[in-house]
Design an enzyme around this catalytic site. Structure first.
Site, PDB file in Angstrom:
ATOM      1  N   ASP A 102     -23.675 -19.577 -14.322  1.00  0.00           N
ATOM      2  CA  ASP A 102     -24.203 -18.532 -15.224  1.00  0.00           C
ATOM      3  C   ASP A 102     -23.416 -17.021 -15.279  1.00  0.00           C
ATOM      4  O   ASP A 102     -23.829 -16.272 -14.567  1.00  0.00           O
ATOM      5  CB  ASP A 102     -25.652 -18.234 -15.286  1.00  0.00           C
ATOM      6  CG  ASP A 102     -26.039 -17.349 -16.439  1.00  0.00           C
ATOM      7  OD1 ASP A 102     -25.562 -16.958 -17.238  1.00  0.00           O
ATOM      8  OD2 ASP A 102     -27.368 -17.013 -16.409  1.00  0.00           O
ATOM      9  N   GLU A 152      -2.848  -2.784   5.081  1.00  0.00           N
ATOM     10  CA  GLU A 152      -3.444  -2.141   6.717  1.00  0.00           C
ATOM     11  C   GLU A 152      -4.873  -1.521   6.257  1.00  0.00           C
ATOM     12  O   GLU A 152      -5.021  -0.376   6.170  1.00  0.00           O
ATOM     13  CB  GLU A 152      -2.170  -1.150   6.983  1.00  0.00           C
ATOM     14  CG  GLU A 152      -0.827  -1.421   7.052  1.00  0.00           C
ATOM     15  CD  GLU A 152      -0.046  -0.370   7.369  1.00  0.00           C
ATOM     16  OE1 GLU A 152      -0.576   0.608   7.466  1.00  0.00           O
ATOM     17  OE2 GLU A 152       1.121  -0.763   7.596  1.00  0.00           O
ATOM     18  N   GLU A 210      -8.498  -0.306   7.241  1.00  0.00           N
ATOM     19  CA  GLU A 210      -9.357   0.220   8.029  1.00  0.00           C
ATOM     20  C   GLU A 210     -10.805  -0.047   7.929  1.00  0.00           C
ATOM     21  O   GLU A 210     -11.235  -0.079   6.847  1.00  0.00           O
ATOM     22  CB  GLU A 210      -8.894   1.724   8.198  1.00  0.00           C
ATOM     23  CG  GLU A 210      -7.596   1.989   8.398  1.00  0.00           C
ATOM     24  CD  GLU A 210      -7.136   3.346   8.429  1.00  0.00           C
ATOM     25  OE1 GLU A 210      -5.979   3.574   9.255  1.00  0.00           O
ATOM     26  OE2 GLU A 210      -7.912   4.113   7.971  1.00  0.00           O
ATOM     27  N   ARG A 251       4.381  11.647   6.509  1.00  0.00           N
ATOM     28  CA  ARG A 251       3.409  10.607   6.248  1.00  0.00           C
ATOM     29  C   ARG A 251       2.408  11.634   5.287  1.00  0.00           C
ATOM     30  O   ARG A 251       1.441  11.218   4.873  1.00  0.00           O
ATOM     31  CB  ARG A 251       2.579  10.570   7.415  1.00  0.00           C
ATOM     32  CG  ARG A 251       3.385   9.201   8.174  1.00  0.00           C
ATOM     33  CD  ARG A 251       2.861   8.801   9.502  1.00  0.00           C
ATOM     34  NE  ARG A 251       3.773   8.102  10.291  1.00  0.00           N
ATOM     35  CZ  ARG A 251       3.509   6.803  10.063  1.00  0.00           C
ATOM     36  NH1 ARG A 251       2.579   6.066   9.348  1.00  0.00           N
ATOM     37  NH2 ARG A 251       4.500   5.588  10.835  1.00  0.00           N
ATOM     38  N   GLU A 291      -8.560   3.086  15.479  1.00  0.00           N
ATOM     39  CA  GLU A 291      -7.883   4.191  14.754  1.00  0.00           C
ATOM     40  C   GLU A 291      -8.520   5.471  15.318  1.00  0.00           C
ATOM     41  O   GLU A 291      -8.876   5.686  16.127  1.00  0.00           O
ATOM     42  CB  GLU A 291      -8.421   3.753  13.185  1.00  0.00           C
ATOM     43  CG  GLU A 291      -7.416   3.469  12.415  1.00  0.00           C
ATOM     44  CD  GLU A 291      -6.130   4.033  12.413  1.00  0.00           C
ATOM     45  OE1 GLU A 291      -6.270   5.306  12.362  1.00  0.00           O
ATOM     46  OE2 GLU A 291      -5.081   3.669  12.097  1.00  0.00           O
ATOM     47  N   GLU A 299      -8.536  -1.041  12.936  1.00  0.00           N
ATOM     48  CA  GLU A 299      -7.558  -1.312  11.927  1.00  0.00           C
ATOM     49  C   GLU A 299      -7.060  -2.613  12.089  1.00  0.00           C
ATOM     50  O   GLU A 299      -6.771  -2.864  13.549  1.00  0.00           O
ATOM     51  CB  GLU A 299      -6.375  -0.386  11.715  1.00  0.00           C
ATOM     52  CG  GLU A 299      -5.294  -0.740  10.707  1.00  0.00           C
ATOM     53  CD  GLU A 299      -4.233  -0.091  10.533  1.00  0.00           C
ATOM     54  OE1 GLU A 299      -4.495   1.225  10.427  1.00  0.00           O
ATOM     55  OE2 GLU A 299      -2.938  -0.169  10.632  1.00  0.00           O
TER      56      GLU A 299
END
Length: 444
Positions: free
Chosen positions: A53, A132, A134, A316, A189, A196
């Protein structure tokens, strides 16, 4: 085309003494749903004859058109290794949702990803994704309710005794490997209680299936250790949140279409166009890659999460990073997605954005080599560095302005996703939160 046949699945179920099978699919928000059957119904299920359903699933159908069919992907058949085998094993199959007239349901997230993958295939490309994800491990309260008390005070790459979650993480990895995952790495981490686990890149549909599977396996194994696993992006103030960097590449046959050995960064023109597409549609995608109110508590400067729309091979702080890999490993890493995202919809819009970059030859802006977090507002303006939306409400507004991303989702999912997010935002903004009471109650 499935590698396994119907007969293969039936034979495996017999050899593994399977008694129950969960036919799994996800709703628009990425929550796994399932219909459980016994092995006696397996052949009927493999023929796509199991009905459910759809009106009971948020965002699926109206009451008057509720019946839907589940068509299993044979290759996703696997047994849950943590379930006791007494009385028979428990297995699962991931399913595509179909309407009663035999057509893929336009509100099925897996069908949406298939549609964009077909578009890529028509252009000669196959997408590969390496996620990746976490997550946090928290202790449970006296009544079994989840808390935000971490079970360790470990940091980045710590090991026992600082990393008290390593046994849980090990068992998660072992369970995933028994279910066919190729786990590349696992580690503690940055934040206390944060972990991770990375699995090897695979074709985009398998990668999305793996993310969905990973989330419920992690929760199940954590529960066996009397812990609560959460993929909430930012459960603890002042600590780093959980992301899910998405490494992406396009292949033509066995060749990586992103690789050019003669380029300074080893990137082909196709890769640059793909990056251009990601940058152009970054704001329009954000509601899908970061779909909760809490997602935007992570997307703030100072906690390693990307905020600024830029790309780089060397730092980064940018939204898009180029990992230092060549040849088959050449890829583009999108860093803002978080693990609360529906993996099918998030992957679909990322691919759609990249394909738009290729089709329209969208050149990316100049690479940013400096740490954007250290740049002044003036310097960011001079470099034309924009920011991601600051909350889910703004992100939804950008989604509604992005015709390419809207096309990827289709009208059905777009309307229901937006409606759900608008309700969520309205409830949030009208609530009185503890911070307000702490800040104002005694003063005014």
């Amino acid at each position: 085309m499935s590698k396994l046949t119907k007969e293969d699945v039936l034979q495996q179920a017999k050899e593994m003494n399977v008694k129950f099978i969960r036919l799994q699919f996800t709703d628009i928000l990425g929550i796994i749903k399932n219909v459980a059957i016994t092995v006696e119904q397996l052949e009927e299920a493999l023929d796509g004859e199991i009905m459910f359903d759809g009106s009971s699933i948020d965002g699926f159908t109206r009451i008057q058109e509720s019946d839907m069919y589940l068509k299993p992907d044979y290759d996703t058949f696997t047994v849950f290794p943590w379930r006791p085998k007494v009385g028979g094993a428990v297995a699962r199959l991931i399913c595509d949702v179909y309407t009663t007239d035999g057509k893929p349901f336009v509100g099925g997230p897996r069908n949406i990803l298939r549609k964009v993958l077909q578009e890529a295939e028509e252009m000669g490309y196959t997408m590969y994704v390496g996620p990746e994800p976490e997550f946090f491990l928290f202790e449970k309260g006296d009544n079994g309710e989840p808390t935000t008390i971490t079970n360790d005070q470990g940091g980045y790459f710590d090991l026992g005794p600082s990393d008290l979650g390593q046994d849980t993480r090990r068992d998660i990895v072992l369970a995933l490997e028994k279910m066919g995952f190729d786990v590349e790495a696992s580690h503690h981490e940055v934040a206390p209680g944060q972990h991770e686990i990375d699995f090897k890149y695979s074709d985009a549909l398998t990668a999305a299936d793996n993310i969905a599977t990973f989330r419920f396996v992690t929760k199940a194994i954590a529960n066996e250790h009397d812990l609560h696993a959460t993929f909430m992006p930012k459960p603890i103030f002042s600590e780093a949140g959980s992301g899910m960097h998405m490494n992406q590449s396009l292949f033509k046959g066995k060749e990586n279409a992103f690789y050019d050995p003669d380029d300074r960064l080893g990137l082909s023109q196709i890769a640059y166009y793909y990056i251009g597409g990601l940058i152009k549609h970054a704001k329009g995608m954000t509601a899908l890659t970061n779909p909760t109110i809490n997602s935007y508590k992570r997307l703030v400067p100072g906690y390693e999460a990307p905020v600024y729309i830029a790309w780089s091979a060397s730092n980064r702080s940018a939204l898009v990073r180029i990992p230092d890999a060549q040849g088959l490993g050449t890829r583009v890493e999108l860093r803002n997605p978080d693990p609360a995202a529906n993996p099918y919809l998030a992957t679909a819009v990322m691919l759609k954005a990249g394909l738009d970059g290729i089709k329209n030859k969208i050149e990316p802006p100049k690479e940013v080599v400096d740490n954007i977090y250290d740049m002044s507002e003036c310097a960011k303006e001079d470099a034309c560095i924009d920011s991601l939306p600051g909350d889910i409400n703004i992100a939804v507004q950008y989604l509604l302005r992005d015709e390419v991303i809207k096309e990827a989702l289709g009208e059905h999912i777009l309307n229901r996703f937006v409606e759900a997010k608008q309700i969520e935002w309205d409830v949030y903004r009208t609530q009185v939160h503890q911070w307000e009471l702490d800040q104002y109650l005694k003063i005014f």
